[in-house]
Design an enzyme around this catalytic site. Structure first.
Site, PDB file in Angstrom:
ATOM      1  N   GLY A 239     -71.000  48.712 -14.404  1.00  0.00           N
ATOM      2  CA  GLY A 239     -72.168  48.731 -13.693  1.00  0.00           C
ATOM      3  C   GLY A 239     -73.080  47.951 -13.976  1.00  0.00           C
ATOM      4  O   GLY A 239     -74.042  48.621 -13.093  1.00  0.00           O
ATOM      5  N   PRO A 274     -67.206  46.448 -18.812  1.00  0.00           N
ATOM      6  CA  PRO A 274     -67.992  45.876 -17.833  1.00  0.00           C
ATOM      7  C   PRO A 274     -67.629  45.143 -17.131  1.00  0.00           C
ATOM      8  O   PRO A 274     -66.762  44.448 -18.160  1.00  0.00           O
ATOM      9  CB  PRO A 274     -69.157  45.575 -19.167  1.00  0.00           C
ATOM     10  CG  PRO A 274     -68.418  45.812 -20.314  1.00  0.00           C
ATOM     11  CD  PRO A 274     -67.268  46.755 -19.774  1.00  0.00           C
ATOM     12  N   ARG A 276     -69.510  43.025 -14.566  1.00  0.00           N
ATOM     13  CA  ARG A 276     -70.783  41.617 -13.762  1.00  0.00           C
ATOM     14  C   ARG A 276     -71.651  41.503 -14.780  1.00  0.00           C
ATOM     15  O   ARG A 276     -71.891  39.707 -15.076  1.00  0.00           O
ATOM     16  CB  ARG A 276     -71.281  42.769 -13.359  1.00  0.00           C
ATOM     17  CG  ARG A 276     -72.146  42.387 -11.801  1.00  0.00           C
ATOM     18  CD  ARG A 276     -73.218  42.598 -10.775  1.00  0.00           C
ATOM     19  NE  ARG A 276     -72.708  43.714 -10.347  1.00  0.00           N
ATOM     20  CZ  ARG A 276     -71.846  43.196  -8.912  1.00  0.00           C
ATOM     21  NH1 ARG A 276     -72.035  42.180  -8.930  1.00  0.00           N
ATOM     22  NH2 ARG A 276     -71.113  44.595  -8.308  1.00  0.00           N
ATOM     23  N   TYR A 316     -71.945  41.859   1.677  1.00  0.00           N
ATOM     24  CA  TYR A 316     -73.123  42.481   1.601  1.00  0.00           C
ATOM     25  C   TYR A 316     -74.056  42.310   1.265  1.00  0.00           C
ATOM     26  O   TYR A 316     -75.722  42.851   1.154  1.00  0.00           O
ATOM     27  CB  TYR A 316     -72.597  42.752  -0.061  1.00  0.00           C
ATOM     28  CG  TYR A 316     -71.123  42.422  -0.709  1.00  0.00           C
ATOM     29  CD1 TYR A 316     -70.765  43.864  -0.674  1.00  0.00           C
ATOM     30  CD2 TYR A 316     -70.926  41.981  -2.214  1.00  0.00           C
ATOM     31  CE1 TYR A 316     -69.033  44.683  -1.422  1.00  0.00           C
ATOM     32  CE2 TYR A 316     -69.205  41.901  -2.660  1.00  0.00           C
ATOM     33  CZ  TYR A 316     -69.539  43.319  -2.094  1.00  0.00           C
ATOM     34  OH  TYR A 316     -68.636  43.268  -2.981  1.00  0.00           O
ATOM     35  N   CYS A 343     -65.776  29.183   9.716  1.00  0.00           N
ATOM     36  CA  CYS A 343     -66.111  29.318  11.869  1.00  0.00           C
ATOM     37  C   CYS A 343     -66.806  30.420  11.463  1.00  0.00           C
ATOM     38  O   CYS A 343     -65.762  30.475  12.415  1.00  0.00           O
ATOM     39  CB  CYS A 343     -65.288  28.220  12.662  1.00  0.00           C
ATOM     40  SG  CYS A 343     -64.633  26.571  12.300  1.00  0.00           S
TER      41      CYS A 343
HETATM   42  N1  LLP Z   1     -64.488  49.526 -13.598  1.00  0.00           N
HETATM   43  C1  LLP Z   1     -63.827  50.244 -12.323  1.00  0.00           C
HETATM   44  C2  LLP Z   1     -62.875  51.526 -12.228  1.00  0.00           C
HETATM   45  C3  LLP Z   1     -64.846  49.760 -11.340  1.00  0.00           C
HETATM   46  O1  LLP Z   1     -64.286  50.095  -9.974  1.00  0.00           O
HETATM   47  C4  LLP Z   1     -65.790  48.316 -11.980  1.00  0.00           C
HETATM   48  C5  LLP Z   1     -66.124  47.370 -10.570  1.00  0.00           C
HETATM   49  C6  LLP Z   1     -65.646  47.892 -12.929  1.00  0.00           C
HETATM   50  C7  LLP Z   1     -65.096  48.858 -13.823  1.00  0.00           C
HETATM   51  C8  LLP Z   1     -66.770  46.441 -13.008  1.00  0.00           C
HETATM   52  O2  LLP Z   1     -68.173  47.015 -12.640  1.00  0.00           O
HETATM   53  P1  LLP Z   1     -69.511  46.241 -13.139  1.00  0.00           P
HETATM   54  O3  LLP Z   1     -69.360  46.224 -14.802  1.00  0.00           O
HETATM   55  O4  LLP Z   1     -69.024  44.675 -12.457  1.00  0.00           O
HETATM   56  O5  LLP Z   1     -70.352  46.155 -12.241  1.00  0.00           O
HETATM   57  N2  LLP Z   1     -67.200  43.156  -5.778  1.00  0.00           N
HETATM   58  C9  LLP Z   1     -68.409  43.339  -5.975  1.00  0.00           C
HETATM   59  C10 LLP Z   1     -68.707  44.741  -6.561  1.00  0.00           C
HETATM   60  C11 LLP Z   1     -67.226  46.053  -6.674  1.00  0.00           C
HETATM   61  C12 LLP Z   1     -67.039  46.192  -8.050  1.00  0.00           C
HETATM   62  C13 LLP Z   1     -65.618  47.291  -7.981  1.00  0.00           C
HETATM   63  N3  LLP Z   1     -66.138  47.661  -9.603  1.00  0.00           N
HETATM   64  C14 LLP Z   1     -69.966  42.339  -5.985  1.00  0.00           C
HETATM   65  O6  LLP Z   1     -69.466  41.235  -5.653  1.00  0.00           O
HETATM   66  O7  LLP Z   1     -70.691  42.597  -5.465  1.00  0.00           O
END
Ligand code: LLP
Length: 413
Positions: A239, A274, A276, A316, A343
């Protein structure tokens, strides 16, 4: 911080000119920087160093085998959400025994596969899934390691589409139900209580929601302890946000310092997942300008990269920074939409941008390492892009561009 920097008006990926890479490997082209990935991982490890922990890289953000293999080499665990991701971890040489398995809809087949492979922990999202896990473990004659994914009803203060910790989201189990399920689990010979799990959302730019969540989980941890139930880890999910535009997310040190404080003295590891923050700024998408056109006053730059390659802007309305890999004078910049060839009217990479570009120029979409390639598709029968990994002055292909025949090789007439 990343290693995509301008030197004398030319964008470099580490020590290689982005325009040269685009010429050599073709476009659209995902370019990853190995040093950036390593640097990000070190930042997470440093932030968590004061407390026993495990970083579980979230494979969905970028599931290229080379990225997984690098993480594995650096000792990282994994967060997966499907059998496919788990098989990728294995194929890349990662350790399945360091992987946690999340997701609301795991099938019996997936549970069986994960248990047979010795998964570290199943992050279970409902009473129904818990019953399936118990049943599957019994049939295999094993004890399934389980954490319940708690839904703490905390607002992650991010985009609604990537918010997951509110009670109207499909994810997780309420605290009260989770507590009752833990008591039940303690009586089940096929289940081993392993942890408490959570993931409240993505692209968080404030520490408050995660601290609020940690407080709720630690309270549950203590309550379970009073009932004779101990868990060996609390998983705070992923997150942490990144800078796409003007966001100012905390550093891993700042994000986790309050967490470390709260865990002091607890006999319980911290897990994080993590995605992103690990990979977004370690990747760019290089696209070539095909045409500049206008409809009336509205100006467009049409590139060979589109929503099938990178869907975040279309899906988004996400802002991603776009730069010309060869800087041109600002005086010649025009306000335009940067669009792809797909398209769909929503096929855009950026809207209303000031950019100076000519036909044949290479544009770089920054922050494309996360949820870029992993969300791409072949819509409009467009081939999946090539991906390369740069390290210093060397580059290697980590996914070759798909061939046309591969587009339909699994089909029949
Ligand atoms: N753990 C779980 C259970 C998750 O569902 C996610 C992301 C993460 C970890 C990793 O989260 P991060 O550190 O990447 O925030 N496609 C969207 C993001 C979807 C995230 C889904 N879950 C975008 O492009 O912004």
């Amino acid at each position: 911080m990343d290693y995509f920097n301008f030197r004398e008006g030319e964008l470099y990926a580490e020590d290689l000119k982005v325009r040269d890479l685009a010429e050599k490997y073709g476009t659209p082209l995902y370019i990853y920087s190995q040093s950036t990935l390593e640097r990000h991982l070190r930042a997470f490890e440093r932030a968590l160093a004061p407390h026993p922990h495990q970083v579980c890289y979230s494979v969905k953000s970028n599931s290229n085998l080379a990225v997984i293999a690098l993480m594995a080499k650096l000792g990282v665990g994994f967060d997966v959400v499907s059998e496919g991701e788990l098989r990728r971890v294995k194929a890349a040489g990662g350790d399945v025994r360091k992987a946690v398995f999340s997701g609301v809809g795991k099938t019996d087949e997936e549970l069986r596969y994960a248990l047979n492979e010795g998964i570290l922990c199943l992050n279970v999202e409902s009473a129904e899934e818990l019953a399936a896990v118990s049943r599957t473990a019994a049939s295999l004659g094993v004890k399934a390691p389980v954490a319940l994914r708690v839904n703490p009803d905390v607002d992650a203060r991010t985009l609604p589409a990537i918010s997951t910790g509110l009670k109207n989201n499909k994810f997780g189990i309420s605290i009260e139900e989770a507590f009752a399920l833990y008591l039940k689990m303690a009586e089940d010979p096929h289940l081993k209580i392993s942890g408490i799990d959570c993931h409240i959302g993505s692209q968080m730019t404030s520490t408050l929601p995660i601290l609020e969540t940690a407080d709720i989980l630690i309270k549950l941890y203590k309550r379970l302890k009073e009932h004779g139930i101990s868990v060996d880890h609390i998983d705070l999910g992923g997150g942490l946000g990144v800078t796409y535009d003007a966001e100012m997310p905390p550093s891993p040190d700042d994000f986790f310092s309050g967490i470390i404080e709260r865990f002091r003295g607890l006999d319980c590891k911290i897990f994080i997942e993590p995605g992103r923050a690990m990979v977004a700024n370690a990747g760019i998408l290089a696209c070539k300008v095909i045409y500049k056109k206008h409809n009336g006053d509205k100006k467009f730059i049409v590139t060979d990269g589109g929503m099938n390659d990178l869907i975040r802007p279309a899906l988004y309305n996400a802002h991603m920074t776009i730069v010309n890999a060869h800087e041109r004078p600002e005086s010649g910049a025009e306000r335009c939409d940067i669009v792809g060839p797909v398209c769909e009217s929503d096929d855009f990479l950026g809207r209303d941008r000031l950019l100076n570009a000519e036909d044949g120029d290479i544009l770089a979409v920054r922050g494309a390492g996360a949820y870029g390639s992993s969300m791409s598709s072949c819509y409009n029968s467009r081939r999946l892009a090539c991906e390369i990994m740069v390290s210093g002055a060397s580059a290697r292909v980590v996914r070759r561009r798909q061939s046309f025949e591969e587009l339909w090789e699994r089909e029949s007439v």
